[in-house]
Motif scaffolding. Structure first.
Motif, mmCIF file in Angstrom:
data_model
loop_
_atom_site.group_PDB
_atom_site.id
_atom_site.type_symbol
_atom_site.label_atom_id
_atom_site.label_comp_id
_atom_site.label_asym_id
_atom_site.label_seq_id
_atom_site.Cartn_x
_atom_site.Cartn_y
_atom_site.Cartn_z
ATOM 1 N N ASN A 177 0.829 -1.205 0.000
ATOM 2 C CA ASN A 177 0.000 0.000 0.000
ATOM 3 C C ASN A 177 0.864 1.257 0.000
ATOM 4 O O ASN A 177 1.423 1.619 1.038
ATOM 5 C CB ASN A 177 -0.908 -0.012 1.251
ATOM 6 N N ASP A 179 -0.185 4.296 -0.235
ATOM 7 C CA ASP A 179 -0.835 5.385 0.481
ATOM 8 C C ASP A 179 -2.355 5.225 0.361
ATOM 9 O O ASP A 179 -2.853 4.545 -0.522
ATOM 10 C CB ASP A 179 -0.417 6.734 -0.129
ATOM 11 N N LEU A 190 -8.196 -2.874 6.185
ATOM 12 C CA LEU A 190 -7.311 -2.104 7.052
ATOM 13 C C LEU A 190 -7.668 -2.293 8.520
ATOM 14 O O LEU A 190 -6.791 -2.478 9.368
ATOM 15 C CB LEU A 190 -7.370 -0.622 6.680
ATOM 16 N N LYS A 194 -4.486 -4.124 9.616
ATOM 17 C CA LYS A 194 -3.742 -2.995 10.191
ATOM 18 C C LYS A 194 -2.419 -2.687 9.487
ATOM 19 O O LYS A 194 -1.755 -3.559 8.952
ATOM 20 C CB LYS A 194 -3.490 -3.220 11.687
ATOM 21 N N HIS A 195 -2.080 -1.385 9.552
ATOM 22 C CA HIS A 195 -0.777 -0.930 9.081
ATOM 23 C C HIS A 195 0.322 -1.548 9.945
ATOM 24 O O HIS A 195 0.202 -1.618 11.167
ATOM 25 C CB HIS A 195 -0.656 0.594 9.205
ATOM 26 N N ARG A 196 1.402 -1.964 9.320
ATOM 27 C CA ARG A 196 2.562 -2.477 10.072
ATOM 28 C C ARG A 196 3.458 -1.289 10.421
ATOM 29 O O ARG A 196 3.975 -0.602 9.523
ATOM 30 C CB ARG A 196 3.331 -3.494 9.237
ATOM 31 N N VAL A 197 3.629 -1.031 11.717
ATOM 32 C CA VAL A 197 4.419 0.118 12.171
ATOM 33 C C VAL A 197 5.340 -0.318 13.312
ATOM 34 O O VAL A 197 5.167 -1.384 13.900
ATOM 35 C CB VAL A 197 3.506 1.271 12.652
ATOM 36 N N GLU A 206 -3.202 0.315 13.551
ATOM 37 C CA GLU A 206 -1.767 0.096 13.472
ATOM 38 C C GLU A 206 -1.353 -1.034 14.406
ATOM 39 O O GLU A 206 -1.950 -1.218 15.463
ATOM 40 C CB GLU A 206 -1.000 1.369 13.852
ATOM 41 N N VAL A 212 -0.524 -4.756 6.516
ATOM 42 C CA VAL A 212 -0.559 -3.724 5.480
ATOM 43 C C VAL A 212 0.782 -2.989 5.492
ATOM 44 O O VAL A 212 1.091 -2.272 6.445
ATOM 45 C CB VAL A 212 -1.715 -2.735 5.711
ATOM 46 N N THR A 214 2.939 -0.175 4.367
ATOM 47 C CA THR A 214 2.689 1.160 3.822
ATOM 48 C C THR A 214 3.971 1.970 3.789
ATOM 49 O O THR A 214 4.680 2.078 4.792
ATOM 50 C CB THR A 214 1.640 1.899 4.684
#
Length: 527
Positions: A177, A179, A190, A194-197, A206, A212, A214
């Motif tokens: 992804n 953006d 999502l 979830k975003h991988r942070v 997150e 995900v 990003t």
């Protein structure tokens, strides 16, 4: 990251670097187990430093980037001397080499598989469960504007992908992804994955373990999905930014094709690349965000490996997404609208036929199609809407014509390989869609017309015209984009008149003709 720099000219240094990286990961894992540290762990990687052409004549010079000898050693004594000198330095006697090889052949002692027996070489990924597909109901009269229902095709991508992930927990999901997941209508995916942070914010989608990936680096996030060969993957991007992924995705297509040609077809799940917020939807960012080039590029690759689809509504999008994970080793490019104003036009049965045949004639559109004087063909969701508007006017004028929708236009190309030959439509099906006696043919495409007409060369007649993206754009809405690219319903009728040897005024009103000629605003007349 945790870089380790070592001497790239020393084979022993490579072995040391591998052991050192494993050791650092082991120490990090133990610290986390004891509660002295937490994830994420810095990822070790080796940097082997060596001059270009190390160990050979010309090392470290510009010549080492090409042919450093400066001549043919077969004919040039100096070049031959340089070659032999370098080769002598690199030479390892067979007896010594055999002894070294033997040190790597203790698989039974360590319980290690031979490389040829490793699961990476025999990966066979498949779904354990195939979720049922939920289609939308299509109105009885699809041409009645007052009876139409509407949906967002990108929601079909979201729902079908997430249902496949949740039904197959043995497969690790990865979403590339660049953006704007929410802007692209991937909300359910999502929220669930979830975003991988590295440092999740509270009350946000997150997680350190997020699926995900990003980053504002299109090639990098695409690679996160392409590298997950044992899992289930999806790449979603603004259409205009897809071109930045082309290099790495093309390498994937080439590798998969080579595997097939070598008799070892790939068994990883096919990967969908979804191009949305696309050329006709992205007016707020002007022409920088209006480019169908990625679909065009993917259409130039081997069509049996690189498949390109133009879903027209929710049901056709759902059918494509449901099918992609039942195939292996292919890249499926989908050009999907994200607006929630796309009419429900194709029944589940028609969506399935489109998927399996590549294109169908719309029996519920046109006028006396078996006696057609003109064939209107749409490639793209918004293009189909314009073609149906044009068809309605032709029907009012009692002009016999047929309407065709091409979901996968490359299946009608002139095959360039045995694989494409098997993938393309058979002659009987092509003849049904495009009878040879119907010479007047108008194609209206999401992509540039020159590209489409080149692909559809076998369908050319003396009276064939293509409309599509002609590099016009700006801060325009969808109808405005269609108009400035001469792909509106009125432009279709203007070209139809030429193909049918009619006068423009036979199909268009005076105000409509003035709008097409730029003598009055198209607002309220064509738009």
């Amino acid at each position: 990251f945790d870089p380790i720099v070592f001497d790239g000219r020393d084979p022993a240094a490579y072995v040391w670097a591998i052991f050192e990286m494993e050791h650092r990961l082991t120490v990090a894992a133990e610290a986390i187990r004891l509660g002295k540290a937490c994830y994420p762990v810095r990822l070790p990687y080796g940097v082997a430093v060596a001059p270009k052409g190390a160990g050979f004549y010309g090392e470290g010079t510009p010549a080492s980037h090409n042919l450093p000898l400066g001549g043919n050693p077969r004919e040039d004594a100096t070049a031959a001397s340089h070659f032999n000198e370098g080769a002598r330095e690199l030479w390892v006697p067979l007896q010594e080499l055999t002894g070294v090889i033997g040190k790597f052949q203790h698989h039974k002692d360590s319980g290690r598989l031979l490389e040829r027996d490793h699961s990476l070489a025999h990966r066979k990924v498949k779904l354990s469960n195939l979720p049922s597909l939920e289609y939308r109901t299509v109105p009885k009269d699809r041409l009645d504007d007052s009876a139409r229902t509407f949906a967002c095709p990108m929601e079909a991508v979201d729902r079908v992908f997430l249902s496949a992930v949740q039904a197959n927990p043995h497969l690790r999901p990865r979403i590339g992804n660049p953006d704007e997941m929410r802007s692209n209508r991937m909300n359910r995916t999502l929220d669930a994955l979830k975003h991988r942070v590295t440092d999740p914010e509270p009350d946000s989608a997150e997680s350190i373990q997020g699926a995900v990936i990003t980053a504002l680096n299109e090639e990098a996030v695409a690679s996160a999905a392409l590298g997950n060969k044992g899992g289930i993957n999806l790449i979603v991007t603004y259409e205009a930014f897809g071109s930045k992924m082309f290099g790495v995705i093309r390498q994937e297509v080439i590798f998969a094709n080579h595997c097939r040609e070598a008799g070892r077809p790939p068994h990883w799940l096919s990967i969908p690349l979804v191009l949305t917020s696309h050329t006709y939807e992205n007016g707020k960012n002007e022409q920088s965000h209006q480019d169908p080039g990625m679909a065009e590029s993917m259409m130039s690759e081997s069509s049996d490996v690189s498949r390109v689809f133009f879903p027209a509504d929710y049901n056709t999008t759902a059918a494509v997404m449901h099918a992609v994970y039942q195939t292996h080793g292919q890249t499926w490019t989908l050009v999907v609208p994200k607006a929630d104003t796309l009419p429900d036009l194709f029944t589940p049965e028609e969506a399935s036929r489109l998927l399996h045949e590549g294109g169908i004639r719309l029996d519920w559109a046109g006028y006396l199609p078996d006696r057609a004087r003109l064939i209107l063909t749409a490639v793209g969701a918004y293009q189909l809407i314009e073609v149906l508007k044009a068809s309605k006017r032709l029907k009012e004028k009692k002009i016999e014509h047929a309407v065709v929708y091409l979901l996968e236009p490359c299946r009608l190309r002139l095959a360039r390989s045995e694989g494409e030959q098997r993938h393309c439509l058979d002659a009987k099906r092509k003849a049904f869609l495009y009878p040879e006696e119907v010479l007047a043919r108008l194609f209206v495409s999401h992509i540039r017309p020159e590209i489409l007409m080149g692909i559809l060369q076998p369908l050319w007649t003396s009276d064939t015209v293509g409309l599509g993206y002609i590099n016009r754009g700006g801060t325009l809405n969808t109808n405005g984009m269609l108009f400035v690219n001469r792909s509106s319903w009125a432009h279709c009728l203007e070209q139809a008149a030429v193909l049918l040897d009619l006068q423009p005024e036979d199909l268009l009103s005076d105000n409509e003709l003035k709008a097409l000629a730029g003598k009055r605003s198209p607002e309220g007349v064509i738009l």
